[in-house]
Design an enzyme around this catalytic site. Structure first.
Site, PDB file in Angstrom:
ATOM      1  CG  PHE A   1      -2.130  -0.782   1.168  1.00 39.04           C
ATOM      2  CD1 PHE A   1      -3.346  -0.224   0.781  1.00 39.04           C
ATOM      3  CD2 PHE A   1      -2.102  -2.125   1.503  1.00 39.04           C
ATOM      4  CE1 PHE A   1      -4.499  -0.988   0.731  1.00 39.04           C
ATOM      5  CE2 PHE A   1      -3.247  -2.905   1.451  1.00 39.04           C
ATOM      6  CZ  PHE A   1      -4.452  -2.331   1.065  1.00 39.04           C
ATOM      7  CG  ASP A   2       0.920   5.834  -1.826  1.00 36.63           C
ATOM      8  OD1 ASP A   2       2.091   6.129  -1.521  1.00 36.63           O
ATOM      9  OD2 ASP A   2       0.044   6.685  -2.046  1.00 36.63           O
ATOM     10  CG  LEU A   3       1.212   6.672   4.667  1.00 34.65           C
ATOM     11  CD1 LEU A   3       0.240   5.757   5.402  1.00 34.65           C
ATOM     12  CD2 LEU A   3       2.510   6.831   5.466  1.00 34.65           C
ATOM     13  CG  ASP A   4       1.244  10.879   2.608  1.00 35.69           C
ATOM     14  OD1 ASP A   4       0.616  11.113   3.651  1.00 35.69           O
ATOM     15  OD2 ASP A   4       2.490  10.848   2.560  1.00 35.69           O
TER      16      ASP A   4
END
Length: 243
Positions: A21-24
């Protein structure tokens, strides 16, 4: 429900067990925090922020590239701006950031469905760890792979490659989930399919151009793609030979 296949890879999706997963812009709506830190860093450098369009268009870009490429700072000015950015980011302590709707429930369901969850973000690893802990998301993830504190590992493709190596993940069993074209392109460079979420910082034009395997308009649509995946396309029946 979007669940739109841009570049269907039904069989690849069937084998996926590891989710990066990416965060922002994917798990966390952090636009106010990031914008405030950019403004603070530029102000400390005596530079007035002049923006063409939404500031979110540069979110997810490595900070060195933001300050050099978008605000025309020299290398030394950019390094100072990064230090100011990180100083202010730590001081804000997630003020202005929130977890997107239903994300915690989605992560919990993915855990219970047997998926292994990891983070692959352009944030430095230590910073990403703190964000996840502060926002009560850290427990869902086996590991966090971020950018280096220096500039050796800052683009998304190298961060995804680092995550695969660090956690011993098979690319054929792994998938990236993010909100920007760099997530899609970085995944493809590493041989991973990608789900692009459309509620984050990337535009539909940007994502359509990058051609992710699937688009998800809400975090819950990730569940319908991975826990209840769409059926593979059916082959037409073979006509019977005449008697």
């Amino acid at each position: 429900m979007m669940n739109k296949a841009m570049n269907p890879s039904f069989y690849a999706m069937k084998n996926v067990r590891n989710l990066l997963f990416d965060l922002d812009g994917t798990l966390v709506e952090s636009s106010l925090t990031i914008a405030a830190c950019i403004d603070y860093a530029l102000d400390q450098q005596g530079v007035r922020a002049v923006r063409n369009g939404s500031v979110t268009s540069i979110f997810g870009t490595p900070l060195l590239d933001v300050f050099r490429g978008h605000y025309d700072l020299t290398d030394s000015q950019a390094e100072e701006a990064i230090a100011h950015y990180r100083e202010h980011y730590e001081r804000l302590n997630q003020a202005g950031s929130r977890v997107y709707s239903r994300v915690s429930e989605v992560l919990s369901r993915l855990n219970h469905a047997g998926y292994r969850l990891f983070i692959a973000t352009v944030k430095p690893t230590a910073v990403a760890e703190k964000v996840l802990s502060d926002l009560d998301l850290r427990a869902y993830f086996e590991g966090v792979a971020g950018a280096s504190m220096g500039h050796e590992r800052r683009d998304k493709a190298s961060i995804i490659a680092y995550a695969l190596q660090k956690f011993g993940l098979d690319p054929l069993q792994s998938l990236m989930i993010g909100d920007r074209d760099q997530d899609v392109l970085g995944a493809r460079k590493n041989g991973l399919p990608c789900i692009a979420v459309t509620y984050g910082f990337g535009t539909m034009t940007e994502l359509a151009s990058a051609q992710p395997d699937y688009l998800a308009g809400h975090s819950e649509e990730i569940i319908s793609l991975l826990v209840n995946p769409p059926s593979a396309p059916q082959c037409p029946p073979v006509p019977k030979s005449p008697a």
